[in-house]
Design a protein around this motif. Structure first.
Motif, PDB file in Angstrom:
ATOM      1  N   MET A  58       0.766  -1.184  -0.262  1.00  0.00           N
ATOM      2  CA  MET A  58      -0.062   0.085  -0.186  1.00  0.00           C
ATOM      3  C   MET A  58       0.852   1.132  -0.202  1.00  0.00           C
ATOM      4  O   MET A  58       1.942   1.268   0.689  1.00  0.00           O
ATOM      5  CB  MET A  58      -0.921   0.093   1.311  1.00  0.00           C
ATOM      6  N   ILE A  59       0.133   2.259  -0.704  1.00  0.00           N
ATOM      7  CA  ILE A  59       1.003   3.549  -0.595  1.00  0.00           C
ATOM      8  C   ILE A  59       0.685   4.218   0.744  1.00  0.00           C
ATOM      9  O   ILE A  59      -0.186   3.825   1.259  1.00  0.00           O
ATOM     10  CB  ILE A  59       0.849   4.519  -1.882  1.00  0.00           C
ATOM     11  N   SER A  60       1.798   4.961   1.440  1.00  0.00           N
ATOM     12  CA  SER A  60       1.437   5.596   2.649  1.00  0.00           C
ATOM     13  C   SER A  60       0.391   6.689   2.222  1.00  0.00           C
ATOM     14  O   SER A  60       0.106   7.253   1.156  1.00  0.00           O
ATOM     15  CB  SER A  60       2.786   6.496   3.063  1.00  0.00           C
ATOM     16  N   LYS A  61      -0.260   7.022   3.739  1.00  0.00           N
ATOM     17  CA  LYS A  61      -1.256   8.113   3.543  1.00  0.00           C
ATOM     18  C   LYS A  61      -0.672   9.597   3.219  1.00  0.00           C
ATOM     19  O   LYS A  61      -1.320  10.331   2.279  1.00  0.00           O
ATOM     20  CB  LYS A  61      -1.808   8.378   4.951  1.00  0.00           C
ATOM     21  N   ARG A  62       0.667   9.765   3.552  1.00  0.00           N
ATOM     22  CA  ARG A  62       1.359  10.832   3.001  1.00  0.00           C
ATOM     23  C   ARG A  62       1.411  10.954   1.406  1.00  0.00           C
ATOM     24  O   ARG A  62       1.291  12.074   0.787  1.00  0.00           O
ATOM     25  CB  ARG A  62       3.042  10.918   3.548  1.00  0.00           C
ATOM     26  N   ALA A  63       1.825   9.869   0.743  1.00  0.00           N
ATOM     27  CA  ALA A  63       1.802   9.657  -0.743  1.00  0.00           C
ATOM     28  C   ALA A  63       0.587  10.030  -1.344  1.00  0.00           C
ATOM     29  O   ALA A  63       0.136  10.766  -2.302  1.00  0.00           O
ATOM     30  CB  ALA A  63       2.338   8.397  -1.226  1.00  0.00           C
ATOM     31  N   LYS A  64      -0.508   9.319  -0.714  1.00  0.00           N
ATOM     32  CA  LYS A  64      -2.135   9.495  -0.959  1.00  0.00           C
ATOM     33  C   LYS A  64      -2.114  11.119  -1.204  1.00  0.00           C
ATOM     34  O   LYS A  64      -2.916  11.479  -2.031  1.00  0.00           O
ATOM     35  CB  LYS A  64      -2.843   8.391  -0.524  1.00  0.00           C
ATOM     36  N   TYR A  65      -2.017  11.767   0.166  1.00  0.00           N
ATOM     37  CA  TYR A  65      -2.328  13.118   0.244  1.00  0.00           C
ATOM     38  C   TYR A  65      -1.495  13.998  -0.774  1.00  0.00           C
ATOM     39  O   TYR A  65      -2.106  14.897  -1.436  1.00  0.00           O
ATOM     40  CB  TYR A  65      -2.072  13.606   1.566  1.00  0.00           C
ATOM     41  N   ALA A  66      -0.248  13.644  -1.090  1.00  0.00           N
ATOM     42  CA  ALA A  66       0.440  14.334  -1.766  1.00  0.00           C
ATOM     43  C   ALA A  66      -0.099  14.043  -3.488  1.00  0.00           C
ATOM     44  O   ALA A  66      -0.105  15.409  -4.074  1.00  0.00           O
ATOM     45  CB  ALA A  66       1.976  13.969  -1.880  1.00  0.00           C
ATOM     46  N   ILE A  67      -0.516  12.981  -3.859  1.00  0.00           N
ATOM     47  CA  ILE A  67      -1.176  12.826  -4.940  1.00  0.00           C
ATOM     48  C   ILE A  67      -2.529  13.771  -5.110  1.00  0.00           C
ATOM     49  O   ILE A  67      -2.753  14.408  -6.071  1.00  0.00           O
ATOM     50  CB  ILE A  67      -1.479  11.306  -5.204  1.00  0.00           C
ATOM     51  N   LYS A  68      -3.140  13.706  -4.065  1.00  0.00           N
ATOM     52  CA  LYS A  68      -4.386  14.323  -3.943  1.00  0.00           C
ATOM     53  C   LYS A  68      -4.455  15.922  -4.261  1.00  0.00           C
ATOM     54  O   LYS A  68      -4.999  16.675  -4.846  1.00  0.00           O
ATOM     55  CB  LYS A  68      -5.250  14.015  -2.782  1.00  0.00           C
ATOM     56  N   THR A  69      -3.137  16.560  -3.456  1.00  0.00           N
ATOM     57  CA  THR A  69      -2.813  17.927  -3.477  1.00  0.00           C
ATOM     58  C   THR A  69      -2.363  18.360  -5.031  1.00  0.00           C
ATOM     59  O   THR A  69      -2.838  19.131  -5.665  1.00  0.00           O
ATOM     60  CB  THR A  69      -1.653  17.988  -2.698  1.00  0.00           C
ATOM     61  N   ILE A  70      -1.794  17.696  -5.657  1.00  0.00           N
ATOM     62  CA  ILE A  70      -1.163  17.758  -7.018  1.00  0.00           C
ATOM     63  C   ILE A  70      -2.332  17.857  -7.953  1.00  0.00           C
ATOM     64  O   ILE A  70      -2.410  18.728  -8.735  1.00  0.00           O
ATOM     65  CB  ILE A  70      -0.104  16.903  -7.428  1.00  0.00           C
ATOM     66  N   LEU A  71      -3.213  16.818  -7.914  1.00  0.00           N
ATOM     67  CA  LEU A  71      -4.297  16.721  -8.721  1.00  0.00           C
ATOM     68  C   LEU A  71      -5.433  17.680  -8.378  1.00  0.00           C
ATOM     69  O   LEU A  71      -5.926  18.157  -9.447  1.00  0.00           O
ATOM     70  CB  LEU A  71      -5.141  15.390  -8.442  1.00  0.00           C
ATOM     71  N   PHE A  72      -5.605  18.096  -7.171  1.00  0.00           N
ATOM     72  CA  PHE A  72      -6.636  19.334  -6.916  1.00  0.00           C
ATOM     73  C   PHE A  72      -5.957  20.497  -7.391  1.00  0.00           C
ATOM     74  O   PHE A  72      -6.827  21.253  -8.173  1.00  0.00           O
ATOM     75  CB  PHE A  72      -6.707  19.525  -5.385  1.00  0.00           C
ATOM     76  N   ILE A  73      -4.765  20.812  -7.409  1.00  0.00           N
ATOM     77  CA  ILE A  73      -4.031  22.095  -8.058  1.00  0.00           C
ATOM     78  C   ILE A  73      -4.223  22.308  -9.657  1.00  0.00           C
ATOM     79  O   ILE A  73      -4.959  23.040 -10.122  1.00  0.00           O
ATOM     80  CB  ILE A  73      -2.683  22.108  -7.493  1.00  0.00           C
ATOM     81  N   ASN A  74      -3.848  20.877 -10.082  1.00  0.00           N
ATOM     82  CA  ASN A  74      -4.198  20.871 -11.484  1.00  0.00           C
ATOM     83  C   ASN A  74      -5.633  20.901 -12.045  1.00  0.00           C
ATOM     84  O   ASN A  74      -5.947  21.424 -13.104  1.00  0.00           O
ATOM     85  CB  ASN A  74      -3.718  19.506 -12.029  1.00  0.00           C
ATOM     86  N   ASP A  75      -6.433  20.387 -11.260  1.00  0.00           N
ATOM     87  CA  ASP A  75      -7.899  20.255 -11.704  1.00  0.00           C
ATOM     88  C   ASP A  75      -8.719  21.516 -11.648  1.00  0.00           C
ATOM     89  O   ASP A  75      -9.574  21.743 -11.871  1.00  0.00           O
ATOM     90  CB  ASP A  75      -8.793  19.213 -10.946  1.00  0.00           C
ATOM     91  N   HIS A  76      -8.113  22.582 -10.753  1.00  0.00           N
ATOM     92  CA  HIS A  76      -8.641  23.774 -10.260  1.00  0.00           C
ATOM     93  C   HIS A  76      -7.832  24.798 -10.742  1.00  0.00           C
ATOM     94  O   HIS A  76      -7.641  25.676  -9.821  1.00  0.00           O
ATOM     95  CB  HIS A  76      -9.022  23.733  -8.698  1.00  0.00           C
ATOM     96  N   PRO A  77      -7.544  25.118 -12.006  1.00  0.00           N
ATOM     97  CA  PRO A  77      -6.751  26.433 -12.313  1.00  0.00           C
ATOM     98  C   PRO A  77      -7.122  27.647 -11.950  1.00  0.00           C
ATOM     99  O   PRO A  77      -6.622  28.510 -11.854  1.00  0.00           O
ATOM    100  CB  PRO A  77      -6.625  26.340 -13.598  1.00  0.00           C
ATOM    101  N   GLU A  78      -8.676  27.723 -11.878  1.00  0.00           N
ATOM    102  CA  GLU A  78      -9.512  28.950 -11.511  1.00  0.00           C
ATOM    103  C   GLU A  78      -9.103  29.302 -10.151  1.00  0.00           C
ATOM    104  O   GLU A  78      -9.414  30.432  -9.805  1.00  0.00           O
ATOM    105  CB  GLU A  78     -11.022  28.840 -11.870  1.00  0.00           C
ATOM    106  N   LEU A  79      -8.682  28.430  -9.391  1.00  0.00           N
ATOM    107  CA  LEU A  79      -8.374  28.681  -7.956  1.00  0.00           C
ATOM    108  C   LEU A  79      -6.896  29.099  -7.634  1.00  0.00           C
ATOM    109  O   LEU A  79      -6.739  29.430  -6.561  1.00  0.00           O
ATOM    110  CB  LEU A  79      -8.888  27.551  -7.141  1.00  0.00           C
ATOM    111  N   THR A  80      -5.976  28.905  -8.495  1.00  0.00           N
ATOM    112  CA  THR A  80      -4.637  29.134  -8.397  1.00  0.00           C
ATOM    113  C   THR A  80      -4.285  30.787  -8.533  1.00  0.00           C
ATOM    114  O   THR A  80      -4.849  31.382  -9.128  1.00  0.00           O
ATOM    115  CB  THR A  80      -3.770  28.298  -9.417  1.00  0.00           C
TER     116      THR A  80
END
Length: 134
Positions: free
Chosen positions: A1-23
């Motif tokens: 399993m990947i660590s929670k830290r890795a999962k959160y890092a992935i979610k963070t990058i995807l969130f920033i990428n998916d919401h350019p209007e918020l950056t």
């Protein structure tokens, strides 16, 4: 399993990428929207920033943006930054190889062959750009 830290890092990058209007997007907003503990997220963002995956912008309207083109960012890259090598056993890691203490002959080790095959099939998927995850 990947660590929670890795999962959160992935979610963070995807969130920033998916919401350019918020950056630039604040760590607080990422924390709230992705349900990541704020203090934990701050440490993750520090690591991602030190590897240039995100950039921080200071000020009242500041926050985080991607530090690279999303076509240059992969899940494998994020996982390596946060968790280290992507290998289920150390003797198949390309960058962090370690011989298994109990192994007599790597060439004939069936376990090594199996997990090398698993890694070989898994890596191409993880190395795709994050933009392919739509």
């Amino acid at each position: 399993m990947i660590s929670k830290r890795a999962k959160y890092a992935i979610k963070t990058i995807l969130f920033i990428n998916d919401h350019p209007e918020l950056t630039p997007v604040s760590a607080k907003l990422i924390s709230e929207r992705e349900r990541i503990p704020y203090k934990f997220l701050e440490n993750i963002l520090r690591d991602l920033k030190s590897h240039q995956l995100v950039k921080s912008i200071r000020g009242a309207e500041g926050g985080y943006t991607l530090g690279k083109d999303p076509e240059e960012i992969s899940i494998a890259q994020i996982m390596r930054i946060v968790d280290g090598p992507i290998a289920l056993i150390p003797c198949i890691s390309e960058r962090y190889y370690e011989a298994c203490a109990e192994c007599e002959d790597e060439e004939t080790c069936r376990i090594r062959k199996l997990f090398n095959e698993v890694r070989s099939e898994m890596l191409p998927v993880l190395e795709r750009p994050i933009t392919t995850l739509k």
